[in-house]
Design an enzyme around this catalytic site. Structure first.
Site, PDB file in Angstrom:
ATOM      1  CD  GLU A 133       7.292   4.226   2.613  1.00  0.00           C
ATOM      2  OE1 GLU A 133       7.142   5.190   1.843  1.00  0.00           O
ATOM      3  OE2 GLU A 133       6.358   3.449   2.924  1.00  0.00           O
TER       4      GLU A 133
ATOM      5  CG  HIS B 202       7.234   8.132   5.595  1.00  0.00           C
ATOM      6  ND1 HIS B 202       7.590   6.855   5.230  1.00  0.00           N
ATOM      7  CD2 HIS B 202       5.889   8.131   5.724  1.00  0.00           C
ATOM      8  CE1 HIS B 202       6.490   6.117   5.141  1.00  0.00           C
ATOM      9  NE2 HIS B 202       5.444   6.860   5.433  1.00  0.00           N
TER      10      HIS B 202
ATOM     11  CD  GLU C  70       3.357   7.146   9.263  1.00  0.00           C
ATOM     12  OE1 GLU C  70       2.243   7.044   8.748  1.00  0.00           O
ATOM     13  OE2 GLU C  70       4.404   7.261   8.603  1.00  0.00           O
TER      14      GLU C  70
ATOM     15  CB  SER D 159      -2.637  -0.842   7.937  1.00  0.00           C
ATOM     16  OG  SER D 159      -1.489  -1.332   7.255  1.00  0.00           O
TER      17      SER D 159
ATOM     18  CG  ASN E 147       2.864   9.601   2.222  1.00  0.00           C
ATOM     19  OD1 ASN E 147       3.168  10.062   1.116  1.00  0.00           O
ATOM     20  ND2 ASN E 147       3.723   8.915   2.966  1.00  0.00           N
ATOM     21  CD1 TRP E 148      -2.426  10.881  -1.707  1.00  0.00           C
ATOM     22  CD2 TRP E 148      -2.295  11.989  -3.647  1.00  0.00           C
ATOM     23  NE1 TRP E 148      -3.579  11.610  -1.846  1.00  0.00           N
ATOM     24  CE2 TRP E 148      -3.529  12.301  -3.034  1.00  0.00           C
ATOM     25  CE3 TRP E 148      -2.005  12.590  -4.874  1.00  0.00           C
ATOM     26  CZ2 TRP E 148      -4.468  13.160  -3.613  1.00  0.00           C
ATOM     27  CZ3 TRP E 148      -2.939  13.458  -5.457  1.00  0.00           C
ATOM     28  CH2 TRP E 148      -4.151  13.730  -4.835  1.00  0.00           C
ATOM     29  CE  LYS E 149       3.429   5.393   1.900  1.00  0.00           C
ATOM     30  NZ  LYS E 149       3.765   4.137   2.541  1.00  0.00           N
TER      31      LYS E 149
ATOM     32  N   GLY F 242       1.726  -0.203   5.400  1.00  0.00           N
ATOM     33  CA  GLY F 242       1.545  -0.928   4.146  1.00  0.00           C
ATOM     34  C   GLY F 242       1.446  -2.440   4.327  1.00  0.00           C
TER      35      GLY F 242
ATOM     36  N   GLY G 105      -1.499   6.030   4.002  1.00  0.00           N
ATOM     37  CA  GLY G 105      -0.842   5.719   2.743  1.00  0.00           C
ATOM     38  C   GLY G 105      -1.822   5.070   1.777  1.00  0.00           C
ATOM     39  N   GLY G 106      -1.890   3.745   1.808  1.00  0.00           N
ATOM     40  CA  GLY G 106      -2.690   2.989   0.843  1.00  0.00           C
ATOM     41  C   GLY G 106      -4.121   3.491   0.691  1.00  0.00           C
TER      42      GLY G 106
END
Ligand code: PEP
Length: 252
Positions: free
Chosen positions: A97, A95, A167, A212, A9-11, A173, A233-234
């Site tokens: 977020e 998600h 998640e 993470s 997920n490149w956000k 993150g 993500g990261g």
């Protein structure tokens, strides 16, 4: 035997140049083997170009959000059919977020899930608890509410062509990862909840872990019985980091 799905997920990150370099790096390093699938979810403006670059590589492309509506006067929104049209196969829905920052309710997430499937996409339904909810001992009831909203709206058979991502919000993150055992407990619970409606669907549905995940902790997480991949993500923003997780999925 469920295939492992490694989804990035490149956000809201990158640029034309940076995202081109990222997809090229991933495509160049796809590990050998067939027990896994790689997926990248770039920001909306880059979907078509990333999908073109990924063609024939075995790397699938997905979106990070979708409208619950089919078409019409919804300024700024994107339909499932449009995402499919530019090369997407998957879309992330719910998600944390989007639930937290854009006040998406479980009912709206369920409507997006239904719209995604109607438009020919496989939804990746995210569920997970906050730290406060975990500490209050409500992890399972929080997840049940998020999952049941979709089971009720779409029906259990819809999970034949969908993915679930557990998640824990406190692990996203933050560098704090759920231990393999902590994650497995929740994954087992999710599978049992689906199995209560349809055991065959539950046995087949992929349940990803997100929070993470990186090359170092992926082997332990992916070794658990009910963990069928990762939503990352990261560590999906650098080809070598993402490929380290892909290698773990490939058993290297
Ligand atoms: C995510 O946002 O879905 C996620 C899992 O992020 P990270 O890997 O950075 O924790």
């Amino acid at each position: 035997m469920r295939q492992i799905l490694v989804a990035g997920n490149w956000k809201m990150n990158g640029s034309n140049a940076a995202n081109q370099e990222l997809i090229d790096g991933i495509v160049a390093g796809v590990p050998d083997g067939d027990g896994f699938q790689l997926l990248v979810c770039p920001p909306l403006p880059y979907l078509a170009v990333v999908a073109a670059s990924a063609t024939g590589s075995g790397v699938a492309v997905g979106a990070q959000n979708v409208s619950e509506h089919e078409a019409g006067a919804y300024t700024g929104e994107t339909s499932a059919a449009m995402l499919k049209d530019v090369g997407c196969e998957y879309v992330i829905v719910g998600h944390s977020e989007r639930r937290a920052l854009y006040a998406e309710s479980s009912a709206q997430v369920a409507a997006k899930f239904v719209a995604a499937q109607a438009g020919g996409l496989a939804p990746i339904l995210c569920v997970g608890e906050t730290l406060e909810e975990r500490e209050a001992g409500t992890t399972e009831s929080v997840i049940d509410e998020q999952l049941d909203a979709v089971l009720d709206a779409a029906g259990v058979a819809a999970f034949d062509s969908a993915v679930i991502a557990y998640e824990p919000v406190w692990a996203i993150g933050t560098g704090m990862t759920a231990s393999p055992e902590q994650a497995q407990d929740v994954h087992r619970h999710i599978r049992e909840r689906v199995a209560a409606k349809d055991a065959a669907v539950a046995a087949k549905v992929q349940i990803l872990y997100g929070g993470s995940m990186k090359g170092e902790n992926a082997p332990g997480l992916l070794s658990m019985q009910d963990i069928d991949g990762g939503l990352i993500g990261g560590a999906s923003l650098k080809a070598s980091d993402f490929l380290a997780i892909a290698d773990a999925a490939a058993g290297n």
